[in-house]
Design an enzyme around this catalytic site. Structure first.
Site, short mmCIF file in Angstrom:
data_model
loop_
_atom_site.label_atom_id
_atom_site.label_comp_id
_atom_site.label_asym_id
_atom_site.label_seq_id
_atom_site.Cartn_x
_atom_site.Cartn_y
_atom_site.Cartn_z
N LYS A 1 0.81 -1.23 0.00
CA LYS A 1 0.00 0.00 0.00
C LYS A 1 0.84 1.27 0.00
CE LYS A 1 -4.02 -2.31 1.65
NZ LYS A 1 -5.15 -2.43 2.55
N ASP B 1 -9.79 2.18 2.38
CA ASP B 1 -9.85 1.26 3.54
C ASP B 1 -10.58 1.92 4.71
OD1 ASP B 1 -8.61 -1.03 2.62
OD2 ASP B 1 -6.61 -0.45 3.29
P1 NDP Z 1 1.21 -4.76 5.82
O1 NDP Z 1 2.05 -5.84 5.27
O2 NDP Z 1 1.40 -3.34 5.38
O3 NDP Z 1 1.37 -4.73 7.45
C1 NDP Z 1 1.29 -5.93 8.16
C2 NDP Z 1 1.18 -5.61 9.64
O4 NDP Z 1 0.96 -6.86 10.35
C3 NDP Z 1 2.43 -5.00 10.24
O5 NDP Z 1 2.04 -4.11 11.27
C4 NDP Z 1 3.16 -6.23 10.82
O6 NDP Z 1 4.01 -5.93 11.88
C5 NDP Z 1 1.98 -7.01 11.34
N1 NDP Z 1 2.22 -8.45 11.50
C6 NDP Z 1 2.40 -9.37 10.53
N2 NDP Z 1 2.51 -10.61 11.06
C7 NDP Z 1 2.41 -10.45 12.42
C8 NDP Z 1 2.46 -11.36 13.52
N3 NDP Z 1 2.64 -12.68 13.34
N4 NDP Z 1 2.30 -10.85 14.77
C9 NDP Z 1 2.12 -9.53 14.95
N5 NDP Z 1 2.07 -8.61 13.96
C10 NDP Z 1 2.22 -9.07 12.69
O7 NDP Z 1 -0.31 -5.23 5.59
P2 NDP Z 1 -1.63 -4.33 5.52
O8 NDP Z 1 -1.53 -3.30 6.58
O9 NDP Z 1 -1.86 -3.91 4.14
O10 NDP Z 1 -2.77 -5.41 5.88
C11 NDP Z 1 -2.91 -5.93 7.19
C12 NDP Z 1 -4.04 -6.94 7.21
O11 NDP Z 1 -5.30 -6.30 7.05
C13 NDP Z 1 -3.93 -7.99 6.10
O12 NDP Z 1 -4.14 -9.26 6.66
C14 NDP Z 1 -5.06 -7.65 5.16
O13 NDP Z 1 -5.60 -8.79 4.54
C15 NDP Z 1 -6.09 -7.01 6.09
N6 NDP Z 1 -6.94 -6.04 5.41
C16 NDP Z 1 -8.29 -6.26 5.31
C17 NDP Z 1 -9.11 -5.35 4.68
C18 NDP Z 1 -10.58 -5.58 4.59
O14 NDP Z 1 -11.22 -4.92 3.78
N7 NDP Z 1 -11.16 -6.44 5.40
C19 NDP Z 1 -8.57 -4.13 4.07
C20 NDP Z 1 -7.15 -3.97 4.29
C21 NDP Z 1 -6.39 -4.90 4.90
P3 NDP Z 1 5.58 -5.53 11.64
O15 NDP Z 1 5.57 -4.13 11.11
O16 NDP Z 1 6.14 -5.64 13.01
O17 NDP Z 1 6.11 -6.53 10.66
#
Ligand code: NDP
Length: 277
Positions: A77, A114
């Site tokens: 994003k 979003d």
């Molecule tokens: P990003 O890849 O930009 O960010 C991922 C986030 O998740 C980071 O904060 C990361 O932390 C954290 N993370 C990943 N794995 C773990 C874990 N095992 N434990 C703790 N924290 C973790 O993804 P997005 O922000 O784009 O998306 C996040 C989620 O939201 C996705 O699963 C996506 O499918 C969902 N989503 C759903 C939408 C809907 O319409 N329902 C719309 C948008 C998103 P760190 O920075 O520490 O790595």
């Protein structure tokens, strides 16, 4: 336009799709196809699972080939915003975009719907954002979008917790709003606890203090799944009401559809998530 040419144009599907990685979980194609059927538009919605090194070239090729619009999901994003030639206010504020649209003049515009989708689903659930105390787990593109939307909607405070604290600090610094805190300690449960991490996609639960959720809390997982996610299960054990992100997905898909085709789909019959406690 002569009838032959018009008929040929009507037969050519409008190309749109989704780009991200991984994409095995995505249900965006079925939503867009349902909206297109409702609107009487012929579309081809493609799924583009793309590794980081290929993101920019795949997106440019899609638009140069006549594509109308792309949904952008994790982890691209922020990169989608950087790649675009123009951007809507919500994308600029969030520093992240989940929709790319080819404009008439060939430029690519970035938007973030979003936050709009999230607020729309909270309204469906009867949750009042105004004056609410909220904790958001995660600091990626989705977290940025929902936090910005809640600040616009007069939330009282938002505490951001992220596995890597530096990313939460960077997001908070960019938002520069006194209502935003980093992993604030709290005595009472939050009104709203949001899982904006992707942890549920791997069957895990992000860390949060026991006291963050209670019977008055709505625990909302942005991930949508056939079964309650580990986050939803843990919050439910604390007495919280839970919901997954299906309703948000439907609402943000409808907003994307409007940006690309100028038609607002009717979403009510699609909105109720399977996982709403
Ligand atoms: P990003 O890849 O930009 O960010 C991922 C986030 O998740 C980071 O904060 C990361 O932390 C954290 N993370 C990943 N794995 C773990 C874990 N095992 N434990 C703790 N924290 C973790 O993804 P997005 O922000 O784009 O998306 C996040 C989620 O939201 C996705 O699963 C996506 O499918 C969902 N989503 C759903 C939408 C809907 O319409 N329902 C719309 C948008 C998103 P760190 O920075 O520490 O790595």
């Amino acid at each position: 336009m002569d009838p032959q040419r018009r008929l040929k144009n009507e037969m050519v599907p409008v190309r749109c799709g989704i780009v991200g990685y991984p994409l095995a979980h995505t249900r965006s194609p079925e939503l867009h196809r349902a909206f297109a059927a409702q609107a009487g538009i012929h579309i081809a919605y493609v799924v583009l699972p793309v590794k980081a090194a290929e993101f920019d070239s795949v997106v440019h090729k899609f638009f140069e080939g006549g594509g109308r619009g792309l949904n952008v999901t994790l982890p691209y994003k922020e990169r989608a915003l950087a790649l675009a030639d123009a951007a809507g206010a919500a994308a600029v504020r969030a520093g992240a975009a989940n929709v790319l649209t080819r404009l008439e003049d060939g430029r690519i515009r970035a938007d973030n719907v979003d936050g709009e989708g999230f607020l729309c689903d909270l309204a469906r659930l009867g949750f009042a954002v105004r004056g609410a105390r909220v904790c958001v787990l995660g600091a990626g593109g989705a977290a940025a979008g929902v936090v910005c939307a809640m600040l616009e909607a007069d939330v009282a405070e938002v505490s951001i917790r992220n596995r890597h604290a530096q990313r939460a600090q960077t997001l908070a610094a960019r938002l520069d709003d006194p209502r935003v805190r980093i992993a604030a300690s709290q005595s009472a449960a939050f009104d709203l606890l949001v899982n904006a991490t992707s942890a549920s996609l791997t069957g895990t639960c992000p860390d949060f203090p026991e006291s963050a959720a209670g019977p008055e809390t709505l625990a909302y997982d942005l991930v949508y799944a056939a079964e309650p996610t580990p986050f939803m299960q843990r919050a439910a054990e604390r007495g919280a009401r839970t919901c997954d992100g299906w309703g948000m997905l439907v609402a943000q898909a409808a907003a994307s559809f409007y940006l690309w085709h100028g038609i607002r789909p009717v979403t009510q019959s699609l909105c109720r998530p399977p996982n709403q406690g």
